[in-house]
Design a protein around this motif. Structure first.
Motif, mmCIF file in Angstrom:
data_model
loop_
_atom_site.group_PDB
_atom_site.id
_atom_site.type_symbol
_atom_site.label_atom_id
_atom_site.label_comp_id
_atom_site.label_asym_id
_atom_site.label_seq_id
_atom_site.Cartn_x
_atom_site.Cartn_y
_atom_site.Cartn_z
ATOM 1 N N MET A 170 0.849 -1.200 0.000
ATOM 2 C CA MET A 170 0.000 0.000 0.000
ATOM 3 C C MET A 170 0.880 1.244 0.000
ATOM 4 O O MET A 170 0.925 1.997 0.970
ATOM 5 C CB MET A 170 -0.930 0.005 1.222
ATOM 6 N N PRO A 171 1.634 1.488 -1.075
ATOM 7 C CA PRO A 171 2.561 2.627 -1.090
ATOM 8 C C PRO A 171 1.830 3.965 -1.005
ATOM 9 O O PRO A 171 0.826 4.177 -1.692
ATOM 10 C CB PRO A 171 3.284 2.468 -2.428
ATOM 11 N N TRP A 172 2.328 4.852 -0.153
ATOM 12 C CA TRP A 172 1.674 6.141 0.047
ATOM 13 C C TRP A 172 1.736 6.990 -1.213
ATOM 14 O O TRP A 172 2.656 6.902 -2.001
ATOM 15 C CB TRP A 172 2.278 6.886 1.223
ATOM 16 N N ARG A 173 0.700 7.795 -1.381
ATOM 17 C CA ARG A 173 0.571 8.636 -2.569
ATOM 18 C C ARG A 173 0.988 10.063 -2.236
ATOM 19 O O ARG A 173 0.621 10.606 -1.202
ATOM 20 C CB ARG A 173 -0.874 8.604 -3.070
ATOM 21 N N GLU A 174 1.747 10.677 -3.134
ATOM 22 C CA GLU A 174 2.253 12.040 -2.926
ATOM 23 C C GLU A 174 1.201 13.065 -3.337
ATOM 24 O O GLU A 174 0.692 13.058 -4.460
ATOM 25 C CB GLU A 174 3.519 12.260 -3.748
ATOM 26 N N LEU A 175 0.874 13.972 -2.391
ATOM 27 C CA LEU A 175 0.006 15.093 -2.695
ATOM 28 C C LEU A 175 0.834 16.257 -3.242
ATOM 29 O O LEU A 175 2.049 16.307 -3.062
ATOM 30 C CB LEU A 175 -0.743 15.533 -1.435
ATOM 31 N N HIS A 176 0.174 17.190 -3.871
ATOM 32 C CA HIS A 176 0.870 18.353 -4.427
ATOM 33 C C HIS A 176 1.570 19.137 -3.318
ATOM 34 O O HIS A 176 1.031 19.286 -2.212
ATOM 35 C CB HIS A 176 -0.130 19.242 -5.160
ATOM 36 N N TRP A 177 2.742 19.664 -3.623
ATOM 37 C CA TRP A 177 3.550 20.359 -2.613
ATOM 38 C C TRP A 177 2.867 21.597 -2.047
ATOM 39 O O TRP A 177 3.190 22.061 -0.940
ATOM 40 C CB TRP A 177 4.912 20.749 -3.198
ATOM 41 N N LYS A 178 1.888 22.152 -2.774
ATOM 42 C CA LYS A 178 1.256 23.391 -2.318
ATOM 43 C C LYS A 178 0.441 23.187 -1.039
ATOM 44 O O LYS A 178 0.104 24.165 -0.355
ATOM 45 C CB LYS A 178 0.340 23.945 -3.405
ATOM 46 N N TRP A 179 0.125 21.924 -0.705
ATOM 47 C CA TRP A 179 -0.771 21.688 0.422
ATOM 48 C C TRP A 179 -0.089 21.739 1.774
ATOM 49 O O TRP A 179 -0.722 22.053 2.782
ATOM 50 C CB TRP A 179 -1.497 20.357 0.253
ATOM 51 N N SER A 180 1.190 21.401 1.853
ATOM 52 C CA SER A 180 1.808 21.315 3.184
ATOM 53 C C SER A 180 3.320 21.420 3.116
ATOM 54 O O SER A 180 3.943 20.936 2.162
ATOM 55 C CB SER A 180 1.431 19.990 3.857
ATOM 56 N N ALA A 181 3.896 22.039 4.136
ATOM 57 C CA ALA A 181 5.354 22.126 4.257
ATOM 58 C C ALA A 181 5.764 21.904 5.702
ATOM 59 O O ALA A 181 5.218 22.542 6.616
ATOM 60 C CB ALA A 181 5.866 23.485 3.783
#
Length: 334
Positions: free
Chosen positions: A273-284
């Motif tokens: 169940m490899p984690w999916r990358e969200l767009h960088w704009k959402w969190s830092a």
């Protein structure tokens, strides 16, 4: 004499085998079952509104001071009341998961602020899961979001998160629209772990601590691991049971970062169940001034004591706005 020696040998061997079996059973035993079928604490009376989506955070009562409580109030204000960052209340519920140690007066204040307070039972930890901070053990309580199947999607944010804009549009992102079939990969079915669901969703953001920390570029580089202070899931009790089964296996994951280590193991890139990358704009994580300039929506740090001065000033301004909002509301009610 030979017979006595053999008898003694059999007795000792039998005892050693018995001790080994006991150690093995204790090592791999799952935590004791919870009374009842609910993740809620005995005193939890929260009504969960019928929305498809929820944003959740977690508050512990074992913090050294009120900093995280104050941060939770600021996050509540930003999500529910501040014009520039609040969510659409018709489609998104904001939940504060509270451990059993959170004082009643803090829970009452959060309810008055508008948050949906859900008291949860502490997740029982196996003896081998330890860290330098005893209070960190309660961080595993955030795993309760996987049991909250009242919702189709839940975005989890750590309490020390500062918003620069509305975050609920994240539920419209294509990465979270559909579930993903669990993969079939040779060698990734591990001994002792419970069965995985047929499909799943776990999306997160790469941890900037691995790509420059405060000096990370924006847009940032992608990393192998994510930070567990920001993730989006489709709740699934079978995944929760899988997490519990992994916690019972000594040494199966690195406990240095506690629940973050567990989640990064279960949703590892090379796993089923490899984690999916969200767009960088959402969190830092390790946010800097460039993240603010590029309008990253959530900035994760303890701004009451660390971080760039510009971001600390912004956090203090949001704290003042929160306090002023509730002062005016109390005066209006008199």
């Amino acid at each position: 004499m030979i017979f006595r020696f053999r008898l003694l040998f059999v007795v000792v061997l039998t005892a050693l085998l018995g001790i080994t079996w006991c150690i093995r059973a204790a090592t791999h035993a799952r935590p004791p079952p919870y009374l009842g079928s609910s993740y809620r604490g005995y005193n939890s009376t929260a009504h969960l509104p019928a929305t498809d989506h929820a944003i959740a955070t977690f508050l512990t009562g074992q913090a050294k001071d009120d900093s995280y409580f104050t941060a939770t109030r600021i996050l509540t204000h930003q999500l529910l009341h501040a014009n520039s960052t609040r969510c659409n209340s018709n489609s998104t519920t904001f939940i504060v998961l509270c451990s059993e140690s959170v004082p009643k007066e803090q829970k009452d204040t959060l309810r008055e602020d508008g948050a949906t307070v859900v008291e949860v039972r502490d997740v029982q930890l196996n003896w081998w899961i330890r860290s330098g901070e005893a209070r960190w053990k309660e961080q595993f309580n955030k795993l309760r979001v996987f049991e909250m199947t009242e919702y189709k999607r839940i975005l989890f944010l750590d309490a020390d998160t500062l918003l620069t804009g509305p975050v609920d549009p994240i539920f419209d992102e294509p990465e979270v629209a559909t579930l993903t079939p669990t993969l079939i990969r040779k060698g990734q079915v591990k001994w002792g772990e419970s069965q995985l669901p047929s499909q799943w969703l776990f999306a997160a953001r790469s941890d900037n601590s691995l790509t420059g920390q405060r000096e990370h570029p924006t847009p940032p580089l992608q990393a192998q691991s994510f930070n567990a202070g920001f993730f989006l899931i489709a709740p699934d009790r079978q995944i929760y049971e899988h997490l519990v089964s992994v916690m019972a296996l000594v040494g199966r994951f690195n406990t240095h970062t506690m629940e973050q280590g567990l989640l990064n193991y279960v949703f590892r890139r090379e796993g089923l169940m490899p984690w999916r990358e969200l767009h960088w704009k959402w969190s830092a994580t390790w946010p800097n001034e460039q993240d603010l300039e590029m309008e990253v929506v959530t900035l994760h740090d303890q701004f009451w004591k660390t971080g760039p001065q510009q971001l600390r000033d912004l956090w203090n301004a949001e704290k003042g706005a929160m306090l002023n909002f509730h002062d005016k509301r109390r005066l209006a009610a008199v």
